[in-house]
Scaffold this active site. Structure first.
Site, PDB file in Angstrom:
ATOM      1  N   HIS A 187       0.815  -1.214   0.000  1.00 22.99           N
ATOM      2  CA  HIS A 187       0.000   0.000   0.000  1.00 22.99           C
ATOM      3  C   HIS A 187       0.854   1.272   0.000  1.00 22.99           C
ATOM      4  O   HIS A 187       0.327   2.375  -0.192  1.00 22.99           O
ATOM      5  CB  HIS A 187      -0.928  -0.005   1.224  1.00 22.99           C
ATOM      6  N   ASP A 204      -2.400   1.937  -4.453  1.00 21.12           N
ATOM      7  CA  ASP A 204      -3.617   2.307  -3.725  1.00 21.12           C
ATOM      8  C   ASP A 204      -4.706   1.274  -3.979  1.00 21.12           C
ATOM      9  O   ASP A 204      -4.630   0.460  -4.920  1.00 21.12           O
ATOM     10  CB  ASP A 204      -4.104   3.691  -4.176  1.00 21.12           C
TER      11      ASP A 204
END
Length: 608
Positions: A578, A582
């Protein structure tokens, strides 16, 4: 001539390796290019072949020890006889030292009143004149070993490098070869006894020497100590009459199990020497003999090592039914493995013949590992370290989508026979997933990237090197399909089969395991609906493929509109870092893969 076995270079970045298992024991015959041992590195497990044919004279690096590339692992005697000549002088010097027995009677003089007790003392004195067999160093951290089995008895003839006994340590079970040729005069350390490295285990005398004959004259000479001193001329002594009778007990030593009762009766008129003859084999061999009959195989004389017994228990093999191919009919690991495969093959035939009985045979059997504490293998340690490194160094998250692959399954069923005949490999669903994943990576490079932490930069790869997770016996391994973005379905299928075969046969190389930019794991092959798979180090994404199951699904039919139909459904789970990817990026990538799979426009690639 002795041939050295060294650790070869196993890859550009590999500088050391750990010996995980020796496939041959000291004293065993090996052929050139025959697998000799298994070595594990931080990238791959592989077998090291024998560089020459001969006898494995010595093992320099024990199991679980780590050495650098180029280090000597073992020595093979190619049979030229050069190594054998070095110990020979030691044996030749032994008789030269025999004039020293003059002190030997001194040890007997203090207790002339107990001739029965003097008999063991005489072989001890004689044994000092032979060549000692000592416990060699079996590894850097090994300080002691336990004698598990004597392969020879007192009085037996032995050849140079012939297996003499078996020793077990906390790291390895191995055979100790005879350092010289001759006769086994004395066993110092009995079975199940533990000795330190360097301790004397036995004594080997000059070839042809008979310890039984040496023991009998010692017993007869106990009342008259002058007799052993004048051993060169026993004719003038009144005692020579028992002396010729001494060879009679000698056969007793050669076959103590069968001939022991008869010689005892024959020696009874001779008085004291008769009890002395059974006293000689009271060496550790006789009392420990009852230990051998652990199984039917051992009762027949084929000794089973603890490692082989454990392997048989884990595979459900009855050792009484196994025919040993080792020295003296011993059962080896290869014999147990072959027997286990035969049992599995025999069990598979009835299962295929009577599928109706499958539900009854589906009872879960308890694993032999229950209740055990075993050492973690190097491969398992490396996998654990990599997983912890990935979890601690990344912000990992998982997104999941459901995909209808009914068209792909029908397409595969229609083309698989012709595909296998044309391409030489089976057409599984896996190449379709790889192809779709690779095409989606070209459109979404953020998932096919790497974060350079030290430099604070991001590298977006212009090549798709796909790691394929393979469930191997030693643990999960991930060989890499290089340039998968340039391959069609057939190329991906061939490369996948090739790499999986290398993993399962221990032929995989470090180069085959390096360079992945993205990984795919087929967790559904074992029935899992989906997994939250862990992203490997130096990557930002991994795609997990769940099990394919038939379910009723609402679909839109061109004529019927929305209706319920039975469809082949699967889950795709994308785990990603992450820090770079995204949730929206992950969803877009998964949506592209889903669209490619459900469109199933692969007919031309599979010959339809």
């Amino acid at each position: 001539m002795a041939v050295s076995v060294t650790l070869p270079a196993l890859g550009e970045s590999v500088s050391e390796g750990t010996v995980t298992r020796w496939l041959k024991a000291e004293g065993e015959r090996v052929e050139v290019d025959e697998p000799l041992l298994e070595v594990s590195t931080d990238k791959v497990d592989t077998e090291i072949p024998a560089p020459a044919s001969g006898i494995l004279a010595s093992i320099k690096v024990a199991e679980d020890e780590t050495v650098e590339v180029g280090a000597e692992l073992a020595v093979i005697d190619d049979g030229s006889g050069a190594p054998a000549e070095a110990p020979a002088p030691a044996a030749a010097e032994a008789p030269a030292a025999q004039p020293e027995p003059t002190p030997a009677p001194v040890a007997e003089v203090p207790a002339p009143a107990a001739p029965a007790e003097e008999a063991p003392a005489a072989p001890a004195a004689g044994a000092a004149e032979g060549t000692p067999v000592v416990l060699p160093a079996l590894g850097e951290s090994v300080t002691e070993g336990t004698v598990t089995r004597w392969l020879k008895e007192v009085g037996d003839s032995v050849d140079v490098d012939e297996p003499l006994l078996e020793v077990s340590t906390d790291k390895v079970d191995t055979e100790i070869p005879a350092p010289v040729a001759g006769t086994l005069l004395e066993i110092v350390v009995g079975e199940d006894e533990t000795a330190e490295v360097g301790a004397k285990l036995a004594v080997i005398g000059v070839a042809g020497a008979a310890p039984a004959a040496g023991a009998a004259p010692a017993a007869a000479a106990a009342p008259a100590p002058a007799a052993p001193v004048e051993a060169p001329a026993p004719v003038a002594q009144p005692e020579p009459t028992p002396a010729p009778a001494a060879p009679a007990p000698a056969p007793v030593q050669a076959a103590p199990a069968a001939a022991a009762p008869a010689p005892v009766q024959a020696a009874a008129p001779v008085a004291a020497p008769a009890p002395a003859a059974p006293a000689a084999p009271v060496a550790p061999v006789a009392p420990v003999a009852p230990v051998a009959p652990v199984s039917g195989a051992e009762a027949d004389g084929a000794y089973v090592t603890p490692l082989v017994r454990k392997l048989a228990a884990e595979n459900g093999v009855n050792l009484a039914t196994v025919q040993g191919t080792g020295v003296g009919g011993r059962i080896r690991k290869q014999d147990v493995i072959a027997a286990a495969e035969a049992v599995k093959a025999a069990a598979a035939a009835p299962a295929a013949a009577a599928p109706a009985a499958a539900p009854k045979a589906a009872a879960v059997e308890a694993s032999p590992l229950r209740g055990q504490t075993v050492k973690m293998t190097r491969m398992r340690k490396v996998i654990g370290e990599n997983m912890m490194k990935a979890l601690h160094g990344q912000a990992q998250l998982t997104s999941v989508v459901e995909v209808d692959i009914t068209k792909i399954m029908r397409m595969r069923n229609k083309a698989k026979d012709a595909f296998a005949a044309r391409e030489g490999v089976k057409l599984s669903p896996m190449p379709f997933f790889v192809k779709a994943a690779v095409q989606a990576l070209k459109a979404h490079p953020v998932v096919n990237a790497r974060i350079n932490d030290d430099e604070g930069t991001i590298t977006y790869h212009d090549v798709e090197n796909i790691g394929i997770a393979v469930d191997a016996e030693k643990g999960l391994m991930t060989p890499v399909i290089k340039g998968a973005g340039d391959l069609n379905i057939a190329g991906i299928a061939r490369k996948t089969a090739e790499l999986a075969g290398k993993v399962r046969t221990n032929k995989i190389s470090p180069d085959d395991m390096s360079g992945a930019t993205f990984t795919i794991s087929n967790t559904g092959s074992r029935g899992a609906l989906f997994d939250t798979v862990i992203v490997p180090p130096n990557q930002v994404g991994i795609l997990g493929i769940g099990a394919t199951v038939k379910r009723p699904v609402v679909i839109t039919h061109p004529e019927l509109g929305e209706t319920i139909a039975i469809r082949d459904m699967t889950y795709l789970a994308l785990s990603y870092d992450h820090r770079l990817v995204d949730g929206a990026d992950a969803a877009r990538y998964l949506t592209t893969v889903k669209q490619l799979l459900e469109a199933a426009e692969f007919e031309a690639e599979i010959g339809l």
